[in-house]
Write a protein that holds these residues in place. Structure first.
Motif, short mmCIF file in Angstrom:
data_model
loop_
_atom_site.label_atom_id
_atom_site.label_comp_id
_atom_site.label_asym_id
_atom_site.label_seq_id
_atom_site.Cartn_x
_atom_site.Cartn_y
_atom_site.Cartn_z
N GLY A 1 0.79 -1.22 0.00
CA GLY A 1 0.00 0.00 0.00
C GLY A 1 0.82 1.27 0.00
O GLY A 1 0.28 2.36 0.11
N LEU A 2 2.14 1.15 -0.11
CA LEU A 2 3.00 2.32 -0.09
C LEU A 2 3.16 2.95 -1.46
O LEU A 2 3.72 4.03 -1.58
CB LEU A 2 4.37 1.96 0.49
CG LEU A 2 4.34 1.48 1.93
CD1 LEU A 2 5.73 1.04 2.37
CD2 LEU A 2 3.81 2.56 2.85
N ASP B 1 6.78 10.30 7.06
CA ASP B 1 5.38 10.76 7.00
C ASP B 1 4.51 9.79 6.19
O ASP B 1 3.37 9.52 6.56
CB ASP B 1 5.29 12.16 6.39
CG ASP B 1 5.84 13.24 7.31
OD1 ASP B 1 5.97 12.98 8.52
OD2 ASP B 1 6.14 14.33 6.80
N LEU B 2 5.05 9.26 5.10
CA LEU B 2 4.30 8.31 4.28
C LEU B 2 4.01 7.03 5.07
O LEU B 2 2.89 6.51 5.04
CB LEU B 2 5.08 7.98 3.01
CG LEU B 2 4.40 7.03 2.03
CD1 LEU B 2 3.17 7.70 1.43
CD2 LEU B 2 5.36 6.64 0.93
N LYS B 3 5.00 6.54 5.80
CA LYS B 3 4.80 5.34 6.60
C LYS B 3 3.82 5.60 7.74
O LYS B 3 3.00 4.74 8.08
CB LYS B 3 6.13 4.83 7.14
CG LYS B 3 7.02 4.26 6.04
CD LYS B 3 8.28 3.68 6.57
CE LYS B 3 9.17 3.19 5.47
NZ LYS B 3 8.64 2.11 4.68
N MET C 1 -1.76 4.94 9.98
CA MET C 1 -3.06 5.48 10.38
C MET C 1 -4.17 4.87 9.53
O MET C 1 -5.26 4.59 10.03
CB MET C 1 -3.06 7.01 10.28
CG MET C 1 -4.27 7.65 10.89
SD MET C 1 -4.63 7.18 12.61
CE MET C 1 -3.41 8.09 13.49
N GLN C 2 -3.92 4.64 8.25
CA GLN C 2 -4.91 3.98 7.40
C GLN C 2 -5.21 2.58 7.91
O GLN C 2 -6.36 2.15 7.95
CB GLN C 2 -4.42 3.91 5.95
CG GLN C 2 -4.41 5.23 5.24
CD GLN C 2 -3.76 5.13 3.86
OE1 GLN C 2 -3.09 4.15 3.54
NE2 GLN C 2 -3.95 6.17 3.06
N ILE D 1 6.05 -1.73 9.98
CA ILE D 1 6.17 -0.31 9.61
C ILE D 1 6.79 0.48 10.76
O ILE D 1 7.60 1.37 10.54
CB ILE D 1 4.80 0.26 9.19
CG1 ILE D 1 4.34 -0.36 7.88
CG2 ILE D 1 4.86 1.78 9.04
CD1 ILE D 1 2.93 0.01 7.46
N GLU D 2 6.43 0.14 12.00
CA GLU D 2 6.99 0.84 13.16
C GLU D 2 8.50 0.60 13.25
O GLU D 2 9.25 1.52 13.58
CB GLU D 2 6.29 0.40 14.44
CG GLU D 2 6.73 1.16 15.66
CD GLU D 2 6.47 2.66 15.57
OE1 GLU D 2 7.29 3.42 16.13
OE2 GLU D 2 5.49 3.08 14.94
N GLU D 3 8.96 -0.60 12.93
CA GLU D 3 10.40 -0.87 12.93
C GLU D 3 11.11 -0.04 11.86
O GLU D 3 12.19 0.50 12.09
CB GLU D 3 10.65 -2.36 12.67
CG GLU D 3 10.27 -3.26 13.82
CD GLU D 3 10.36 -4.73 13.46
OE1 GLU D 3 10.88 -5.06 12.37
OE2 GLU D 3 9.91 -5.55 14.27
N GLU D 4 10.49 0.07 10.69
CA GLU D 4 11.07 0.88 9.62
C GLU D 4 11.11 2.35 10.01
O GLU D 4 12.09 3.05 9.73
CB GLU D 4 10.27 0.70 8.33
CG GLU D 4 10.37 -0.69 7.74
CD GLU D 4 9.41 -0.93 6.60
OE1 GLU D 4 8.58 -0.03 6.30
OE2 GLU D 4 9.46 -2.02 6.01
#
Length: 164
Positions: A10-11, A72-74, A79-80, A106-109
């Protein structure tokens, strides 16, 4: 037909498979699972070169917008995903296990990106420059505990209040 996580996760808003949603319909779940397993083994790419001391202040400052935009994108993607989880059910952890795993990944990234910003901040502060980063998303500077339901619900409520 089954719904699987797309290889772009989804990125990529221009993805031909999922059209930016992160989820795609497939007939064969095995192929998608193998593709996403390969992507998980790939390490987060660093924006910084190996020797940051050899770069000038301007070159270092050119890396900052790229890192913050990615962060910001991650955060937006997190949030989505949070909005897609129905926290009012009693089995949401079991039913949406894949989404919680994706949130953790995503949090690790994001944490590795924050570490890169810390390296830049330390490099600039050692040369006697003050540094203040301005993030474009609510979750960019927040460390999220994916295992805490209360924290996730609180973040969603705070984000909704901020949007009003």
């Amino acid at each position: 037909m089954t719904v699987q996580i797309c290889s772009c996760e989804g990125l990529d808003p221009k993805c031909k498979k999922c059209f930016g949603s992160g989820y795609m319909n497939t007939q064969f779940a095995e192929k998608t699972i193998k593709a996403s397993a390969k992507k998980e083994s790939a390490k987060q790419e660093s924006f910084l070169p190996d020797t940051i001391e050899s770069l000038s202040r301007k070159e270092i400052e050119n890396f900052v917008p790229k890192i913050i935009d990615t962060l910001d994108l991650k955060s937006k993607k997190q949030m989505q995903i949070l909005h897609a989880i129905p926290f009012n059910t009693t089995t949401f952890r079991r039913d949406f296990k894949a989404k919680f795993e994706l949130l953790g990944k995503i949090e690790e990234e994001k944490q590795s990106l924050r570490n890169e910003l810390d390296v830049i901040s330390n490099a600039l502060s050692s040369s006697k420059y003050s540094v203040a980063f301005k993030y474009g998303h609510f979750l960019s500077d927040k460390v999220i505990d994916v295992t805490s339901n209360r924290e996730l619900k609180t973040l969603i409520r705070a984000y909704k209040k901020l949007k009003k």
